[in-house]
Design a protein around this motif. Structure first.
Motif, PDB file in Angstrom:
ATOM      1  N   GLU A  63      12.284  27.532 -18.157  1.00 15.30           N
ATOM      2  CA  GLU A  63      11.324  28.604 -17.898  1.00 15.30           C
ATOM      3  C   GLU A  63      10.709  28.406 -16.504  1.00 15.30           C
ATOM      4  O   GLU A  63      11.422  28.425 -15.517  1.00 15.30           O
ATOM      5  N   ASN A  64       9.392  28.184 -16.407  1.00 19.48           N
ATOM      6  CA  ASN A  64       8.750  28.039 -15.099  1.00 19.48           C
ATOM      7  C   ASN A  64       8.508  26.589 -14.690  1.00 19.48           C
ATOM      8  O   ASN A  64       7.779  26.326 -13.731  1.00 19.48           O
ATOM      9  N   THR A  65       9.106  25.658 -15.403  1.00 20.41           N
ATOM     10  CA  THR A  65       8.960  24.239 -15.073  1.00 20.41           C
ATOM     11  C   THR A  65      10.300  23.676 -14.614  1.00 20.41           C
ATOM     12  O   THR A  65      11.338  23.979 -15.195  1.00 20.41           O
ATOM     13  N   PHE A  66      10.234  22.845 -13.585  1.00 18.87           N
ATOM     14  CA  PHE A  66      11.441  22.236 -13.033  1.00 18.87           C
ATOM     15  C   PHE A  66      11.344  20.723 -13.153  1.00 18.87           C
ATOM     16  O   PHE A  66      10.250  20.165 -13.328  1.00 18.87           O
ATOM     17  N   VAL A  67      12.480  20.067 -13.047  1.00 19.19           N
ATOM     18  CA  VAL A  67      12.501  18.620 -13.177  1.00 19.19           C
ATOM     19  C   VAL A  67      13.515  18.017 -12.218  1.00 19.19           C
ATOM     20  O   VAL A  67      14.591  18.574 -11.992  1.00 19.19           O
ATOM     21  N   PHE A  68      13.111  16.913 -11.620  1.00 14.68           N
ATOM     22  CA  PHE A  68      14.038  16.029 -10.919  1.00 14.68           C
ATOM     23  C   PHE A  68      14.082  14.718 -11.686  1.00 14.68           C
ATOM     24  O   PHE A  68      13.050  14.062 -11.880  1.00 14.68           O
ATOM     25  N   GLY A  69      15.290  14.357 -12.154  1.00 10.57           N
ATOM     26  CA  GLY A  69      15.510  13.045 -12.725  1.00 10.57           C
ATOM     27  C   GLY A  69      16.108  12.155 -11.650  1.00 10.57           C
ATOM     28  O   GLY A  69      17.126  12.498 -11.046  1.00 10.57           O
ATOM     29  N   MET A  70      15.461  11.020 -11.390  1.00  8.79           N
ATOM     30  CA  MET A  70      15.846  10.158 -10.280  1.00  8.79           C
ATOM     31  C   MET A  70      16.298   8.796 -10.786  1.00  8.79           C
ATOM     32  O   MET A  70      15.824   8.325 -11.822  1.00  8.79           O
ATOM     33  N   PRO A  71      17.179   8.147 -10.028  1.00  8.84           N
ATOM     34  CA  PRO A  71      17.548   6.770 -10.387  1.00  8.84           C
ATOM     35  C   PRO A  71      16.322   5.869 -10.379  1.00  8.84           C
ATOM     36  O   PRO A  71      15.335   6.130  -9.676  1.00  8.84           O
ATOM     37  N   GLY A  72      16.393   4.798 -11.138  1.00 14.22           N
ATOM     38  CA  GLY A  72      15.256   3.894 -11.262  1.00 14.22           C
ATOM     39  C   GLY A  72      15.015   2.996 -10.072  1.00 14.22           C
ATOM     40  O   GLY A  72      13.905   2.477  -9.905  1.00 14.22           O
ATOM     41  N   ASN A  73      16.024   2.782  -9.228  1.00 12.68           N
ATOM     42  CA  ASN A  73      15.795   1.953  -8.049  1.00 12.68           C
ATOM     43  C   ASN A  73      14.836   2.654  -7.101  1.00 12.68           C
ATOM     44  O   ASN A  73      14.995   3.848  -6.803  1.00 12.68           O
ATOM     45  N   PRO A  74      13.820   1.951  -6.599  1.00 12.42           N
ATOM     46  CA  PRO A  74      12.742   2.620  -5.863  1.00 12.42           C
ATOM     47  C   PRO A  74      13.160   3.271  -4.552  1.00 12.42           C
ATOM     48  O   PRO A  74      12.583   4.292  -4.172  1.00 12.42           O
ATOM     49  N   VAL A  75      14.146   2.717  -3.848  1.00 11.75           N
ATOM     50  CA  VAL A  75      14.603   3.386  -2.627  1.00 11.75           C
ATOM     51  C   VAL A  75      15.239   4.723  -2.980  1.00 11.75           C
ATOM     52  O   VAL A  75      15.071   5.716  -2.264  1.00 11.75           O
ATOM     53  N   SER A  76      15.952   4.750  -4.086  1.00 15.84           N
ATOM     54  CA  SER A  76      16.569   6.009  -4.526  1.00 15.84           C
ATOM     55  C   SER A  76      15.514   7.079  -4.759  1.00 15.84           C
ATOM     56  O   SER A  76      15.648   8.227  -4.305  1.00 15.84           O
ATOM     57  N   SER A  77      14.428   6.730  -5.458  1.00 16.08           N
ATOM     58  CA  SER A  77      13.393   7.728  -5.733  1.00 16.08           C
ATOM     59  C   SER A  77      12.685   8.145  -4.448  1.00 16.08           C
ATOM     60  O   SER A  77      12.337   9.316  -4.268  1.00 16.08           O
ATOM     61  N   PHE A  78      12.491   7.197  -3.536  1.00 20.05           N
ATOM     62  CA  PHE A  78      11.874   7.532  -2.247  1.00 20.05           C
ATOM     63  C   PHE A  78      12.732   8.535  -1.484  1.00 20.05           C
ATOM     64  O   PHE A  78      12.241   9.539  -0.965  1.00 20.05           O
ATOM     65  N   ILE A  79      14.035   8.270  -1.419  1.00 24.43           N
ATOM     66  CA  ILE A  79      14.961   9.129  -0.671  1.00 24.43           C
ATOM     67  C   ILE A  79      15.109  10.494  -1.341  1.00 24.43           C
ATOM     68  O   ILE A  79      15.124  11.535  -0.671  1.00 24.43           O
ATOM     69  N   VAL A  80      15.221  10.507  -2.667  1.00 20.23           N
ATOM     70  CA  VAL A  80      15.345  11.784  -3.376  1.00 20.23           C
ATOM     71  C   VAL A  80      14.112  12.645  -3.132  1.00 20.23           C
ATOM     72  O   VAL A  80      14.204  13.858  -2.915  1.00 20.23           O
ATOM     73  N   PHE A  81      12.941  12.014  -3.155  1.00 18.26           N
ATOM     74  CA  PHE A  81      11.723  12.783  -2.871  1.00 18.26           C
ATOM     75  C   PHE A  81      11.765  13.334  -1.448  1.00 18.26           C
ATOM     76  O   PHE A  81      11.469  14.511  -1.221  1.00 18.26           O
ATOM     77  N   GLU A  82      12.134  12.495  -0.509  1.00 17.27           N
ATOM     78  CA  GLU A  82      12.104  12.890   0.906  1.00 17.27           C
ATOM     79  C   GLU A  82      13.059  14.040   1.194  1.00 17.27           C
ATOM     80  O   GLU A  82      12.712  14.963   1.947  1.00 17.27           O
TER      81      GLU A  82
END
Length: 391
Positions: free
Chosen positions: A282-301
């Motif tokens: 519906e009106n909510t979205f999701v990003f599922g990211m790998p657990g390694n912290p550099v991965s989440s940093f890069i995916v966010f960026e």
């Protein structure tokens, strides 16, 4: 598996612009402006002195001059300047009629009888003219601009004390993993501290979002599903770390589907961040990211910022520089787009930093930017000009 470019287009296609609200000027810092702002007056609004000194007619500067008044900033002149007359004037004060220059106080001799004499033969005008900076009706700020201290000054200049800004995106952050403990705890041998949540909270708040942290969720279907359902009811976007790869306890993609999310992609040819998930319910979205912290940093960026910018109507949010490689870069496998942290040295060239891979988040404290290594490229030689995304 799709390319980064394909994934980014999918993300962009799902963006929906959030609504707007008025806010107090000083509460608008770091918000996204959603109106054009026009000047309601000329700046300067009158001819004014750029110096402390004496204002007179340029043709009279070789003569002794009679001082007819003193003009302070904020007060109107009382007299028109005539032949061999002047007025003592302060910086920012209005220029009286008849005067066409200001001679600076340091170059003037004060004589008896309320008279002065200029010691030099020539002078600069030393006048800031009406409307030389801003003309009434001129656009000073555009919708889609991030409001920083520079924009606050322009808002104040135009009297825009209640700017229209984007509503803040509501972002929920969920960390999964039986091995994760909060930072205040001392991990036992099988545990690690939760860096992902606090990194993402900081990234979101720095980007102008309203955040909610749902805590660490154990690797069980029931707990993960309950957190997702709760966040879905309260947020525009969910950022979920861990549980998206191919392991026995990587349950997130299946649970997202069961809780009503359509997954638009589940793997991207990037390194780090290959098992990145993006979905919609519906009106909510999701990003599922790998657990390694550099991965989440890069995916966010590279993904989440693009999505959030679209929600807020933000036109520009990242800065890239063309800089010279100060080192040779090589990699063995080149089937994915790689992101590598780098440092900018005193000569404006790129230096390598010690970086061990997607778990080595502490390396980013020493990084000034990220370079992207395209698919198919195994080597970048020293001296090559590359694009650096500043962080």
């Amino acid at each position: 598996m799709i390319t980064y470019e394909e994934a980014l287009e999918i993300v962009k296609a799902k963006i929906r612009l959030l609504g707007t609200e008025k806010t107090e000027m000083m509460k608008s810092l770091n918000r996204v402006l959603r109106q054009d702002v026009f000047s309601d007056m000329n700046m300067p609004p009158f001819d004014k002195s750029a110096m402390d000194g004496y204002t007179c007619r340029r043709e009279d500067i070789a003569n002794e001059l009679e001082v007819v008044e003193t003009i302070q900033a904020g007060y109107l002149p009382k007299f028109e300047i005539g032949k061999n007359q002047c007025a003592k004037i302060m910086t920012g004060a209005a220029i009286p009629k008849g005067a066409d220059c200001v001679i600076i106080v340091e170059e003037v001799d004060e004589l008896s009888g309320n008279r002065i004499k200029y010691r030099k033969e020539k002078t600069s005008v030393n006048i800031c003219y009406k409307a030389e900076d801003v003309v009434v009706g001129q656009k000073l700020l555009e919708a889609g601009t991030r409001i920083t201290e520079k924009e606050i000054a322009s808002l104040a200049l135009t009297g825009c004390v209640e700017p229209i800004v984007s509503i803040k995106p509501r972002v929920g952050i969920i960390t999964t993993g039986d091995e994760i403990v909060e930072p205040e705890n001392i991990p036992i041998e099988s545990q690690i501290r939760n860096t992902n949540a606090y990194q993402l909270l900081a990234q979101c708040e720095n980007f102008g979002c309203e955040t909610k942290y749902y805590g660490i969720v154990k690797d069980t279907k029931v707990e993960i599903a309950a957190s997702i359902v709760k966040a879905k009811q309260e947020c525009d976007l969910i950022l979920l770390t861990g549980g998206v790869s191919m392991g026995e306890y990587d349950l997130v993609p299946a649970i997202l589907k069961k809780t009503g999310f359509e997954l638009l992609f589940e793997k991207v040819a990037v390194q780090p961040g290959k098992p990145t998930v993006f979905g919609k319910c519906e009106n909510t979205f999701v990003f599922g990211m790998p657990g390694n912290p550099v991965s989440s940093f890069i995916v966010f960026e590279f993904f989440v910022k693009e999505f959030l910018a679209g929600l807020m109507g933000l036109k520009s949010y990242s800065k890239t520089l063309p800089l010279e490689m100060g080192f040779d870069f090589r990699r063995k496998r080149n089937e994915r787009l790689a992101r590598i942290p780098v440092k900018i040295n005193a000569d404006g060239k790129l230096d390598a930093i010690e970086y061990h891979g997607s778990a080595h988040i502490s390396a980013f404290a020493f990084a000034d930017g990220i370079i992207s290594i395209p698919i198919g490229v195994s080597e970048i030689k020293k001296g090559t000009i590359v694009s650096v995304r500043q962080i």
